[in-house]
Design an enzyme around this catalytic site. Sequence first.
Site, mmCIF file in Angstrom:
data_model
loop_
_atom_site.group_PDB
_atom_site.id
_atom_site.type_symbol
_atom_site.label_atom_id
_atom_site.label_comp_id
_atom_site.label_asym_id
_atom_site.label_seq_id
_atom_site.Cartn_x
_atom_site.Cartn_y
_atom_site.Cartn_z
ATOM 1 N N HIS A 122 -27.328 6.294 2.104
ATOM 2 C CA HIS A 122 -26.744 5.307 1.106
ATOM 3 C C HIS A 122 -27.939 4.409 0.542
ATOM 4 C CE1 HIS A 122 -27.627 2.289 4.262
ATOM 5 N NE2 HIS A 122 -27.315 3.034 5.018
ATOM 6 N N CYS B 163 -28.119 5.203 10.120
ATOM 7 C CA CYS B 163 -27.924 5.804 8.670
ATOM 8 C C CYS B 163 -29.237 6.140 8.040
ATOM 9 C CB CYS B 163 -27.125 5.134 7.739
ATOM 10 S SG CYS B 163 -25.430 5.120 8.323
#
Length: 223
Positions: free
Chosen positions: A182, A198
């Site tokens: 992301h 992440c």
Amino acid sequence: MRHRFTRRTVVAALPLLLAACQSSNRASLPTVNFVSYSTPVEQFDYASAYAPLEDGGFQLPAIAYNDFDPAFLRQTVSSPGNYEPGTIVVSPSTKFLYLIQPDGTAIRYGIGVGREGFAWSGEATVGFKREWPKWFPPDEMIARDSSLEKYRDGMDGGPQNPIGARGLYLWQGNKDTLYRIHGTNQPQSIGTNASSGCIRMWQQDIIDLYNRVDLGAKVVVLA
């Protein structure tokens, strides 16, 4: 419409899909071996690649790319291994993400990765893509930082949202791993171990990657 879905079959699972980078103590995915070198082939026009950008009704600032190690800037390099075109290969140790090209090269991007204790490795696929996704901090994150309680029901997409302009959701089969590739509103975190597991990218880079990657693309995250 700002919140556009690209996989209709998972609408019913949105609360799970949109959870922020899970940081539980689940077992990591299987370890994958990796050739850790790649030779630069071509640089991008960075003044254009990292210029201010209007996207989805939001204004994204320029990336001060001259302030960063040039190794983390987007560039075309030789392929880091024998991978099928379209595969995403993530090397947490070097803080690089590679998108394998058909001609034996790869587009390489700088990334930020999980802090110690939050990293994971293995294989997955891009099961879901979303523009300006809503952010749901997981319970463990709220427990560590009570100020996030107000976002338990979600924080709308936008420049202040820590998930950034795009999200690629990593799945194994029909199961969401809760790990994401992301964007980030903290550009200084690229090249560091800063996330809760992440893989984060500059906003301009995640938009570029998002536009190049297909649903179902293989993702290899190295140990």
